[in-house]
Design an enzyme around this catalytic site. Structure first.
Site: not given
Ligand code: BGC
Length: 840
Positions: A230-231
């Site tokens: 994920s960012d």
């Protein structure tokens, strides 16, 4: 560095793990590392940003030791040279290892959709093929050194406005033909081992929860077998993200994976095999990068002469000579007095702001590089000409900060830290403080050079007040202030007051701060500067008139180009346009250097004889700039993005930056030059444009056949001769145009390119290869509900292209191949016959 692979049986390791151990591998341990499971021999993996250098496992504003700072993305895109970028990827990959990191949070391959988007400097191009070829090369280079890249941000993360919540509304065809292509090429041609999901939603679904993206397209269609990360803080659910295909939530401790994922399995909400698949994806990558071999570490942190030379070459190869009426290269030996004008002459603007920033090995300004090179033979004068600071610069004095556990500055000091300027950036809670609110008192002792009026400023994430010598001058402890652009868009607008300060004495500046709530990023910027003189422009004009040559260095800064916010305008900040005009009027022997990572307006373009775009060229930018100015290096870059004549002309003008939570990609596939070409709108400078110090003749292209049959390839050989007197580079570009398209198509699209370096008088052949995708468009299916087909089975009713299956489609017909040196400078047009898919 040799890459030794210790072979472990990941299936056996997986089988021996408990559910909690498996879940622990799916979230971060802290901001920059994952959990180890020592009893199973699974190492902790440390990650680092980013696209223009490996900063190491620290926040963007801190240092894990200096790193080589390569040119930023839009400069790497401007090289049009995948072979060179593979070497840059290798350089950054090696340095990631030096910093103890095995995952590199790069490359950034979002598209230059709007010229105003804040992170354009980090991304390669407006064109998907150029972006994808550069990205694949970067990935190959970095991954050859035992580092997994994470190609980001997947997908349609092409603006910063409301970046954590925005939904990018993109139709299927546009997604396929434009925005997915760089990721696809990084996976298929670069064999990328990681993909980072974007913050935004795609057509209403969070990218980290998008099953069609993460499973159907990425894994099933493209064959990706790496891991999906994920960012930072982009994961927003346990079950949705787990089932969609997110493998690793970052940073840690995770809110949705880790223990929460194990609990979801125990509650029957997620199957254990789903967790196993994530762990398998991660272990497979750790295995491939050799991470199970703890002994295999790079130790030398000193860059070699070759590394510096490579960064220098990448910088000069990315510089684009936009215009030249014979002023460049400078006749350096005949210059006795050089005036170096402009706010960016004495500034080191070599990278954009945000997570891509790092501490470079040296900070050299254009002015100092010019002085080093020409100072012995010429008098060099400098005038900034105007002020372009968006914010008052942070105090240069050190700040001592005492932290208190609660939000009221009461009780014992629980933690202390020194900051080397007036900027305090805190990711997460300081040690010993309460998660739901803490406070600090920051103190600095300041002396000023000149007595008199100064501007004191404050930007905050939280609530604070600033005292000077015991008097409260800024009180921002009341209602929340409107948001500004600092702190990735989380900071307040800047508050300013004027204060009279005496010289020759210490002034005590104190900031009392209380965190508003538990947010991941908090802090303050306290600034102080004397009021600027009012005659800066006049002084620049006087300096220009007295010189026999003038270099004007204009541009942006990381206060204007950064992650966290978009730009409002293409205009150069401050009075730079006026400065260029007045300096040019004072001295015609004048070259303008533009130091920016994204397009800027140049309303003075017809008045000045030469313009060189030096981009954000990394730590070797200034020495490389001098080499290009004096002609020891070729300006070998070509624009990776159209420079519009007016912001109103750009295709996103009526759909940017979005509203009511939606950013509509209303221009569809007509991004960048695809729009300008199709609509016959003349830009300031077209995509692919760039002049050389030499001249080239692009000869008659020879195609391997006059017919292209779907499933084959077509080769076009283009003879190129350097007809000038010095070595130089040309980029031969091939654009494809369907003569009679069956659906809406851009006038022409880049489908192949080749960069050639040639000595004077030398010939070479540019070989361009076209395949199915060079002629194809994405057919999204006929879009009709299933029963409509039955209903419409009646005479005289016709469906445009009756076909259920979405797919790449090559239509039979005649196509033109435009061979040239930019989207607007075409030397030759060939026509060929294409035999493609049957119509239904
Ligand atoms: C950025 C990512 C970056 C991450 C870690 C995020 O704000 O969008 O590109 O890799 O932070 O610094």
């Amino acid at each position: 560095m040799s890459l030794r692979l210790v072979v472990v049986n990941t299936d056996e390791i997986l089988a021996a793990l408990t559910l909690d151990e498996k879940a622990s591998l799916t979230h971060g341990q802290d901001l920059w590392s994952t959990y180890a499971v020592e009893r199973a021999g699974i190492p902790k993996i440390v990650v680092t940003d980013g696209p223009n250098g490996a900063r190491g496992p620290v926040d963007p504003e801190r240092s894990a030791g200096a790193s080589i700072c390569a040119p930023c993305g839009s400069s790497l895109g401007a090289t049009w040279d995948p072979q060179l970028i593979e070497q840059i990827g290798a350089l950054i990959g090696r340095e990631a290892r030096v910093k103890g990191c095995r995952v590199l949070l790069a490359p950034t391959v979002n598209i230059h959709r709007s010229p105003l988007a804040g992170r354009n400097f980090e991304c390669y191009s407006e064109d998907p093929l150029l972006s994808g070829r550069i990205a694949a090369a970067f990935v190959r280079g970095a991954q050859a050194h035992g580092v997994a890249t994470t190609v980001k941000h997947f997908v349609a993360n092409d603006a910063e406005h409301e970046r954590y919540t925005m939904s990018s509304v993109v139709d299927a065809r546009t997604l396929r033909e434009i925005y997915l292509v760089p990721f696809e090429l990084a996976v298929r041609e670069g064999r990328a081992l990681g993909i980072m999901t974007a913050y935004n939603r795609l057509n209403g679904t969070w990218c980290s929860e998008h099953h069609e993206l993460l499973q159907n397209i990425l894994r099933d269609e493209w064959g990706f077998d790496g891991f999906v990360i994920s960012d930072w803080f982009a994961a927003g659910s346990t079950v949705g993200s787990a089932q969609a295909g997110l493998d690793l939530e970052m940073p840690g401790p995770g809110r949705f994976f880790g223990p929460a994922l194990a609990d979801a399995v125990r509650a029957g909400l997620v199957d254990e095999p789903t967790v196993d698949a994530k762990v398998r994806n991660l272990l497979r990558v750790w295995q491939r990068i050799g991470a199970f071999d703890a002994g295999d570490a790079e130790t030398s942190s000193t860059p070699s002469v070759a590394d510096i030379a490579l960064a220098h070459r990448a910088a000069s190869d990315s510089m684009v000579l936009l215009k030249n009426d014979g002023v460049l290269p400078l006749a350096a030996s005949s210059i006795r007095h050089l005036a170096v004008i402009g706010p960016n002459a004495d500034r080191v603007h070599i990278m954009g702001g945000g997570s891509a920033s790092l501490e470079p090995q040296h900070r050299t300004s254009p002015l100092s590089a010019l002085r080093t090179r020409l100072g012995a033979s010429a008098t060099i004068t400098h005038e900034p000409g105007c002020v372009t600071d968006r914010y008052v610069a942070p105090l240069s004095a050190a700040l001592h900060v005492d932290f208190f556990a609660g939000s009221d500055l009461l009780g014992d000091v629980v933690h202390q830290r020194e900051f080397d300027s007036g900027r305090v950036t805190l990711f997460g809670n300081p040690p010993g403080t309460h998660a739901n609110g803490f406070s600090f008192r920051a103190t600095a002792s300041v002396r000023v050079d000149v007595a008199g009026a100064h501007v004191l400023s404050l930007v905050q994430v939280g609530r604070s007040r600033v005292l000077v010598n015991g008097v409260v001058l800024i009180d921002a402890t009341g209602d929340a202030l409107p948001r500004g652009s600092a702190f990735y868009g989380a900071g307040s607008q800047e508050q300013r007051v004027e204060v009279d300060l005496e010289e020759d004495c210490d002034h005590r500046i104190v900031v009392e701060y209380s965190s508003a709530s538990s947010v991941p990023l908090q802090g303050i910027i306290v600034g102080l500067r004397p009021q600027p003189p009012s005659d800066l422009l006049d002084r620049a004009v006087i300096a220009a008139s007295a010189a026999d040559a003038v270099i004007v260095v204009v541009g942006t800064s990381d206060e204007w180009e950064s992650e966290g916010f978009d730009r409002q305008s293409l205009q150069l900040p401050g009075d730079q346009d006026e400065l260029v005009r007045r300096v040019r009027a004072a001295n015609a022997n004048c070259a303008v250097v533009v130091n920016a990572g994204s397009p800027v307006a140049m309303p003075w373009i017809d008045e000045v004889p030469a313009v060189l775009l030096c981009g954000l060229g990394g730590q070797e930018m200034a020495p490389a700039l001098v080499d290009v100015l004096v002609g020891t290096c070729e300006p070998a870059g070509r624009l990776p993005t159209t420079y519009p004549a007016r912001v109103e002309d750009n295709p996103t003008f009526t759909n940017f930056p979005g509203e009511h939570g939606e950013l509509r990609y209303g221009e569809g596939i007509f991004v960048g030059y695809r729009w300008y070409e199709t609509r016959h709108i003349a830009p300031l400078f077209p995509f692919g444009h760039g002049l050389s110090y030499t001249t080239f003749v692009v000869g008659e292209p020879i195609a391997s056949s006059t017919t292209f049959v779907e499933g084959s390839t077509l080769q076009i050989d283009v003879p190129v001769r350097n007809s000038g007197t010095r070595r130089g580079a040309e980029v031969v570009q091939c654009y494809v145009e369907p003569c009679a398209p069956l659906c809406s198509r851009p006038h022409k699209e880049l489908k192949a390119f080749a960069k050639l370096w040639l000595d004077p008088g030398a010939d070479a052949t540019a070989t361009l290869t076209l395949d199915d995708r060079s002629f194809a468009y994405w057919f999204p299916g006929d879009g009709l509900p299933p029963d409509t087909r039955e209903k419409l089975r009646m005479p005289l009713v016709q469906i445009g292209q009756p076909d259920k299956q979405p797919r790449w489609r090559v239509d039979t017909g005649r196509y033109r191949l435009h061979i040239g040196r930019s989207s607007a400078a075409i030397d030759h047009v060939l026509e060929i016959e294409v035999r493609g898919s049957p119509q239904s």
